[in-house]
Write a protein that holds these residues in place. Sequence first.
Motif, PDB file in Angstrom:
ATOM      1  N   SER A   7      16.710  83.524  42.336  1.00  0.00           N
ATOM      2  CA  SER A   7      17.542  83.585  40.946  1.00  0.00           C
ATOM      3  C   SER A   7      16.698  83.136  39.909  1.00  0.00           C
ATOM      4  O   SER A   7      15.622  82.596  40.035  1.00  0.00           O
ATOM      5  CB  SER A   7      18.825  83.001  41.493  1.00  0.00           C
ATOM      6  N   GLY A   8      17.140  83.177  38.727  1.00  0.00           N
ATOM      7  CA  GLY A   8      16.744  82.559  37.601  1.00  0.00           C
ATOM      8  C   GLY A   8      16.140  83.490  36.679  1.00  0.00           C
ATOM      9  O   GLY A   8      15.594  82.845  35.616  1.00  0.00           O
ATOM     10  N   GLY A   9      15.605  84.744  36.789  1.00  0.00           N
ATOM     11  CA  GLY A   9      14.858  85.471  35.887  1.00  0.00           C
ATOM     12  C   GLY A   9      15.956  85.907  34.511  1.00  0.00           C
ATOM     13  O   GLY A   9      17.010  85.261  34.671  1.00  0.00           O
ATOM     14  N   GLY A  10      15.237  86.354  33.734  1.00  0.00           N
ATOM     15  CA  GLY A  10      16.058  86.847  32.594  1.00  0.00           C
ATOM     16  C   GLY A  10      15.220  87.277  31.253  1.00  0.00           C
ATOM     17  O   GLY A  10      13.926  87.414  31.455  1.00  0.00           O
ATOM     18  N   LEU A  11      15.849  87.280  30.369  1.00  0.00           N
ATOM     19  CA  LEU A  11      15.058  87.583  28.972  1.00  0.00           C
ATOM     20  C   LEU A  11      14.721  86.392  28.130  1.00  0.00           C
ATOM     21  O   LEU A  11      15.683  85.569  27.953  1.00  0.00           O
ATOM     22  CB  LEU A  11      15.834  88.526  27.941  1.00  0.00           C
ATOM     23  N   VAL A  12      13.362  86.116  27.730  1.00  0.00           N
ATOM     24  CA  VAL A  12      12.786  84.953  27.043  1.00  0.00           C
ATOM     25  C   VAL A  12      12.023  85.294  26.108  1.00  0.00           C
ATOM     26  O   VAL A  12      11.319  86.448  26.132  1.00  0.00           O
ATOM     27  CB  VAL A  12      12.653  83.761  28.046  1.00  0.00           C
ATOM     28  N   GLN A  13      12.174  84.595  24.887  1.00  0.00           N
ATOM     29  CA  GLN A  13      11.033  84.798  23.714  1.00  0.00           C
ATOM     30  C   GLN A  13       9.710  84.126  24.214  1.00  0.00           C
ATOM     31  O   GLN A  13      10.020  83.188  24.849  1.00  0.00           O
ATOM     32  CB  GLN A  13      11.432  84.190  22.447  1.00  0.00           C
ATOM     33  N   ALA A  14       8.641  84.590  23.840  1.00  0.00           N
ATOM     34  CA  ALA A  14       7.445  84.069  23.943  1.00  0.00           C
ATOM     35  C   ALA A  14       7.268  82.594  23.569  1.00  0.00           C
ATOM     36  O   ALA A  14       8.040  82.218  22.375  1.00  0.00           O
ATOM     37  CB  ALA A  14       6.353  84.856  23.256  1.00  0.00           C
ATOM     38  N   GLY A  15       6.896  81.607  24.421  1.00  0.00           N
ATOM     39  CA  GLY A  15       6.822  80.387  23.982  1.00  0.00           C
ATOM     40  C   GLY A  15       7.826  79.620  24.912  1.00  0.00           C
ATOM     41  O   GLY A  15       7.720  78.565  25.029  1.00  0.00           O
ATOM     42  N   GLY A  16       8.862  80.174  25.297  1.00  0.00           N
ATOM     43  CA  GLY A  16       9.997  79.749  26.084  1.00  0.00           C
ATOM     44  C   GLY A  16       9.528  79.330  27.291  1.00  0.00           C
ATOM     45  O   GLY A  16       8.369  79.625  28.060  1.00  0.00           O
ATOM     46  N   SER A  17      10.726  79.105  28.164  1.00  0.00           N
ATOM     47  CA  SER A  17      10.614  78.637  29.643  1.00  0.00           C
ATOM     48  C   SER A  17      11.638  79.222  30.479  1.00  0.00           C
ATOM     49  O   SER A  17      12.860  79.543  30.022  1.00  0.00           O
ATOM     50  CB  SER A  17      10.798  77.118  29.669  1.00  0.00           C
ATOM     51  N   LEU A  18      11.515  79.520  31.668  1.00  0.00           N
ATOM     52  CA  LEU A  18      12.557  79.815  32.725  1.00  0.00           C
ATOM     53  C   LEU A  18      12.179  79.038  33.968  1.00  0.00           C
ATOM     54  O   LEU A  18      11.060  78.761  34.322  1.00  0.00           O
ATOM     55  CB  LEU A  18      12.228  81.356  33.004  1.00  0.00           C
ATOM     56  N   ARG A  19      13.003  78.928  34.755  1.00  0.00           N
ATOM     57  CA  ARG A  19      12.685  78.316  36.109  1.00  0.00           C
ATOM     58  C   ARG A  19      13.630  79.374  37.072  1.00  0.00           C
ATOM     59  O   ARG A  19      14.513  79.653  37.226  1.00  0.00           O
ATOM     60  CB  ARG A  19      13.452  76.963  36.268  1.00  0.00           C
ATOM     61  N   LEU A  20      12.654  79.754  37.986  1.00  0.00           N
ATOM     62  CA  LEU A  20      12.945  80.555  39.097  1.00  0.00           C
ATOM     63  C   LEU A  20      13.116  79.795  40.501  1.00  0.00           C
ATOM     64  O   LEU A  20      12.575  78.728  40.776  1.00  0.00           O
ATOM     65  CB  LEU A  20      11.869  81.774  39.452  1.00  0.00           C
ATOM     66  N   SER A  21      14.288  80.037  41.371  1.00  0.00           N
ATOM     67  CA  SER A  21      14.594  79.529  42.528  1.00  0.00           C
ATOM     68  C   SER A  21      14.535  80.715  43.543  1.00  0.00           C
ATOM     69  O   SER A  21      14.886  81.786  43.616  1.00  0.00           O
ATOM     70  CB  SER A  21      15.992  78.979  42.416  1.00  0.00           C
ATOM     71  N   CYS A  22      14.136  80.314  44.706  1.00  0.00           N
ATOM     72  CA  CYS A  22      13.974  80.908  45.906  1.00  0.00           C
ATOM     73  C   CYS A  22      14.672  80.155  47.147  1.00  0.00           C
ATOM     74  O   CYS A  22      14.096  79.266  47.676  1.00  0.00           O
ATOM     75  CB  CYS A  22      12.765  81.335  46.321  1.00  0.00           C
ATOM     76  N   ALA A  23      15.882  80.809  47.537  1.00  0.00           N
ATOM     77  CA  ALA A  23      16.682  79.883  48.483  1.00  0.00           C
ATOM     78  C   ALA A  23      16.418  80.831  49.954  1.00  0.00           C
ATOM     79  O   ALA A  23      16.321  82.021  49.983  1.00  0.00           O
ATOM     80  CB  ALA A  23      18.165  80.045  48.529  1.00  0.00           C
ATOM     81  N   ALA A  24      15.667  80.051  50.572  1.00  0.00           N
ATOM     82  CA  ALA A  24      15.156  80.582  52.219  1.00  0.00           C
ATOM     83  C   ALA A  24      16.240  80.127  53.135  1.00  0.00           C
ATOM     84  O   ALA A  24      17.103  79.116  53.100  1.00  0.00           O
ATOM     85  CB  ALA A  24      13.940  79.917  52.711  1.00  0.00           C
ATOM     86  N   SER A  25      16.330  81.031  54.280  1.00  0.00           N
ATOM     87  CA  SER A  25      17.445  80.836  55.158  1.00  0.00           C
ATOM     88  C   SER A  25      16.927  79.922  56.480  1.00  0.00           C
ATOM     89  O   SER A  25      17.493  79.796  57.611  1.00  0.00           O
ATOM     90  CB  SER A  25      17.644  82.143  56.076  1.00  0.00           C
ATOM     91  N   ALA A  26      15.479  79.341  56.215  1.00  0.00           N
ATOM     92  CA  ALA A  26      14.948  78.256  56.913  1.00  0.00           C
ATOM     93  C   ALA A  26      14.260  77.163  56.384  1.00  0.00           C
ATOM     94  O   ALA A  26      14.032  77.429  55.163  1.00  0.00           O
ATOM     95  CB  ALA A  26      13.845  79.055  58.021  1.00  0.00           C
TER      96      ALA A  26
END
Length: 114
Positions: A7-26
Amino acid sequence: QVQLVESGGGLVQAGGSLRLSCAASASIFSFNVMGWYRQAPGKQRELVATITNGASRNYADSVKGRFTISGDNAKNTVYLQMNSLKPEDTAVYYCGALLRRYYWGQGTQVTVSS
């Protein structure tokens, strides 16, 4: 059966920030390698950042100094903090984990506009 949910993807302008998350079942420490990969249109999937044996971090040269991978074992989640994003970072980002075989999430789109 290992499941990975990004989760956490999206559209952002150059120079911006995003944080992606990956939830695992273990537990993230149960994986030999866990990390982020990306695939841009017409290109092969490439490594972005990984954690090996829960400790050693590895980054693609193109993201060093801009992206940071981290993990929270209490939440079975790995994060990718992406700063100073560039249009060339645009891709589908996949969470991957190695435990006898590679497991993949469904991917999350990151689009960086110029």
